[in-house]
Design an enzyme around this catalytic site. Structure first.
Site, mmCIF file in Angstrom:
data_model
loop_
_atom_site.group_PDB
_atom_site.id
_atom_site.type_symbol
_atom_site.label_atom_id
_atom_site.label_comp_id
_atom_site.label_asym_id
_atom_site.label_seq_id
_atom_site.Cartn_x
_atom_site.Cartn_y
_atom_site.Cartn_z
ATOM 1 N N HIS A 75 0.869 -1.185 0.000
ATOM 2 C CA HIS A 75 0.000 0.000 0.000
ATOM 3 C C HIS A 75 0.902 1.231 0.000
ATOM 4 O O HIS A 75 1.626 1.456 0.972
ATOM 5 C CB HIS A 75 -0.873 0.021 1.257
ATOM 6 C CG HIS A 75 -1.697 -1.225 1.441
ATOM 7 N ND1 HIS A 75 -2.953 -1.376 0.906
ATOM 8 C CD2 HIS A 75 -1.427 -2.392 2.082
ATOM 9 C CE1 HIS A 75 -3.433 -2.581 1.224
ATOM 10 N NE2 HIS A 75 -2.522 -3.220 1.930
ATOM 11 N N ARG A 77 -0.428 4.295 -0.563
ATOM 12 C CA ARG A 77 -1.273 5.381 -0.028
ATOM 13 C C ARG A 77 -1.484 6.545 -0.973
ATOM 14 O O ARG A 77 -1.747 7.655 -0.534
ATOM 15 C CB ARG A 77 -0.688 5.916 1.292
ATOM 16 C CG ARG A 77 -0.412 4.869 2.348
ATOM 17 C CD ARG A 77 -1.665 4.164 2.782
ATOM 18 N NE ARG A 77 -1.396 3.219 3.864
ATOM 19 C CZ ARG A 77 -2.169 2.150 4.087
ATOM 20 N NH1 ARG A 77 -3.225 1.897 3.322
ATOM 21 N NH2 ARG A 77 -1.896 1.359 5.093
ATOM 22 N N HIS A 250 -2.271 -12.861 2.402
ATOM 23 C CA HIS A 250 -1.985 -12.823 3.844
ATOM 24 C C HIS A 250 -2.745 -13.864 4.676
ATOM 25 O O HIS A 250 -3.335 -13.534 5.682
ATOM 26 C CB HIS A 250 -2.114 -11.406 4.432
ATOM 27 C CG HIS A 250 -3.417 -10.680 4.247
ATOM 28 N ND1 HIS A 250 -4.635 -11.217 4.557
ATOM 29 C CD2 HIS A 250 -3.667 -9.413 3.821
ATOM 30 C CE1 HIS A 250 -5.570 -10.324 4.312
ATOM 31 N NE2 HIS A 250 -5.023 -9.223 3.868
ATOM 32 N N ASN A 322 1.725 -0.736 16.766
ATOM 33 C CA ASN A 322 2.449 -1.161 15.566
ATOM 34 C C ASN A 322 2.368 -2.667 15.331
ATOM 35 O O ASN A 322 2.813 -3.147 14.287
ATOM 36 C CB ASN A 322 3.921 -0.749 15.649
ATOM 37 C CG ASN A 322 4.070 0.752 15.503
ATOM 38 O OD1 ASN A 322 3.297 1.390 14.789
ATOM 39 N ND2 ASN A 322 5.039 1.315 16.185
ATOM 40 N N ASP A 353 2.392 -6.955 2.545
ATOM 41 C CA ASP A 353 1.268 -6.166 3.085
ATOM 42 C C ASP A 353 1.812 -4.883 3.720
ATOM 43 O O ASP A 353 1.342 -4.446 4.773
ATOM 44 C CB ASP A 353 0.426 -6.977 4.088
ATOM 45 C CG ASP A 353 -0.945 -6.325 4.336
ATOM 46 O OD1 ASP A 353 -1.227 -5.263 3.744
ATOM 47 O OD2 ASP A 353 -1.720 -6.875 5.134
HETATM 48 ZN ZN LIG Z 1 -5.809 -7.318 3.502
#
Ligand SMILES: [Zn+2]
Length: 476
Positions: A75, A77, A250, A322, A353
């Protein structure tokens, strides 16, 4: 932009999962292509060495040469949350992580459900480094799960697959339609397998840690039920469209991986990946216990030894947001199952991920913080830590970061490995060196990883994409 590099890389430990060769070799590059690969002990010995796991002996070179890594799930963003990451910073982070190719999930804001938004996901403002950014299109409009996105338009604009990642495609009819529509275009559906009616409000895996810390459970059944449904619908869709392909991203539970293993044995076109954090961390990290998953004795989930439960007393490190991630971190048994799935090929990739979040989205109560770990710069090091423990061989690592993920991509993106004449798409790793993630050493914008301050094995010295240097570490 730049000329292809000409350089003698010297003698390194070369692991090429494309040709399935491993051994000491002297490698030289010329004008961005591999000019020479001299296997010290010959190609036959290199083939035997790869089959045996690709590991060097004492006295062999410790600097590794692999094809540039491929990430199926990140990602960056963009558009929508540039404070957390954007395509330029993501590219920097990927290059530092040893990646030459990164597939970007469509849960940008707005979601990538049109050709325009898809293009904006991979647009780099300023000078490009040259890491390949491959967009994944949204499977449904707005990722809202009510109507299919224009899959053909997205494919024409370069989508390499479709996903509503962040959420599953919960509606069964729509999921089936997405499989068929994507399959007709020769592309996979990449599914985030989660049964929302079982996981709503979940904070941590069901188990001793959630109980001890009083957290709302995200049960294993939330993943297992979803995977069972997805495979059943895949079987149905296959009757309509023979090119259907399902990739489950995942996965985190032993039982869901077993379902994929059985389905693959049956010949169904299903594959999956696991993340660095699910192979190496456990839910005990939420309580502040930062031992690697393989350092814990793997018990049956109902059989926790006395010393393990006493160690569940939260430390000052506990409740670090986190380590809040979806699906959640699980027990040592599930982490061991994720590593076993890589070894036997049930899981074809380690996919990061990579989910960067600015401090504003993480610095709050655990259950309210955004899900995700920024992991693209540490993924290879985590795998090398597993290797040091004897859990993953170099051959498995090379497959999981190169040929496995490449097999999900259109053929144009296949890795050509480390062969004479191929474009230099390579990463050089000082495997015996360590580094410590910090604001100073990480290239991405966000620091949401529990590995900050922890010494990790494997320093990426050099990443080359299409013969161009995209990352070079400062002199040692
Ligand atoms: Zn996902």
């Amino acid at each position: 932009m730049s000329h292809g590099v000409t350089r003698d890389l010297g003698t390194l430990w070369v692991v090429d999962p494309v040709a399935e060769l491993a051994g000491a070799a002297n490698v030289a590059l010329r004008d961005g292509r591999i000019e020479r690969v001299d296997w010290r002990d010959g190609a036959e010995a290199a083939a035997a060495r790869f089959r045996a796991g690709g590991e060097p002996d004492l006295g062999d070179p410790t600097d590794l040469l692999l094809p540039a890594l491929i990430d199926l799930h990140a990602h960056f963003r963009q558009p929508g949350a540039a404070a957390s990451e954007d395509a330029a910073s993501g590219e920097r982070a990927a290059a530092h992580g040893g990646y030459g190719t990164v597939c970007l999930m469509p849960n940008s804001e707005p979601a990538a459900d049109s050709a325009e938004i898809l293009a904006s996901m991979v647009r780099v403002d300023g000078a490009r480094r040259g890491v390949r950014l491959l967009p994944i299109g949204a499977a449904t409009r707005g990722r809202a799960g009510t109507a299919l996105a224009p899959l053909a338009n997205l494919a024409a604009a370069g989508a390499i697959g479709f996903s509503d990642d962040g959420s599953p495609i919960a509606d069964a009819a729509l999921f089936r339609a997405a499989l068929i529509g994507a399959g007709a275009l020769g592309l996979p559906v990449i599914e985030h397998a989660e049964a929302p009616h079982l996981t709503a409000g979940g904070e941590a895996a069901d188990g001793a840690v959630a109980t001890r810390l009083g957290m709302r459970p995200w049960p294993s059944a939330g993943e297992i039920e979803a995977v069972a449904r997805d495979i059943a619908l895949l079987r149905e869709a296959l009757a309509t469209e023979p090119r259907v392909r399902l990739h489950l991203t995942h996965l985190s539970t032993a039982a869901a991986l077993d379902l994929v293993r059985s389905a693959r044995a049956e010949g169904l076109p299903v594959s999956c990946d696991v993340t660095p954090h699910h192979i190496a961390f456990t839910d005990r990290w939420i309580a502040g216990d930062r031992r690697w998953a393989w350092e814990l004795v793997a018990h049956g989930s109902s059989d926790r030894s006395a010393d393990q439960s006493s160690a569940l007393d939260p430390t000052p490190e506990a409740f670090d947001s986190n380590v809040r991630v979806c699906p959640p971190l699980r027990g040592a048994d599930d982490a061991a199952a994720c590593r076993a799935a890589l070894r036997d090929g049930t899981a074809l990739a380690i996919a990061t991920d990579h989910a960067p979040h600015s401090r504003e989205r993480k610095e709050m109560e655990f259950g309210l913080a955004a899900n995700g770990i920024a992991g693209i710069e540490t993924a290879l090091s985590v795998a090398l830590a597993a290797r040091a423990a004897g859990e993953l061989s170099l051959a498995t690592i090379a497959r999981s970061f190169v040929t496995g993920p490449a097999s999900l991509l259109p053929a144009a993106h296949a890795s050509r490995g480390i062969s004479v004449g191929a474009p230099a798409d390579l990463v050089v790793i000082a495997a015996a060196a360590t580094w410590t993630p910090s604001r100073a050493t990480l290239a991405g914008k966000s620091l949401n990883t529990p590995l900050i301050g922890r010494a990790l094995p494997g320093v990426v010295r050099l990443t080359l994409v299409s013969g161009v240097v995209v990352w070079e570490a400062p002199e040692r």
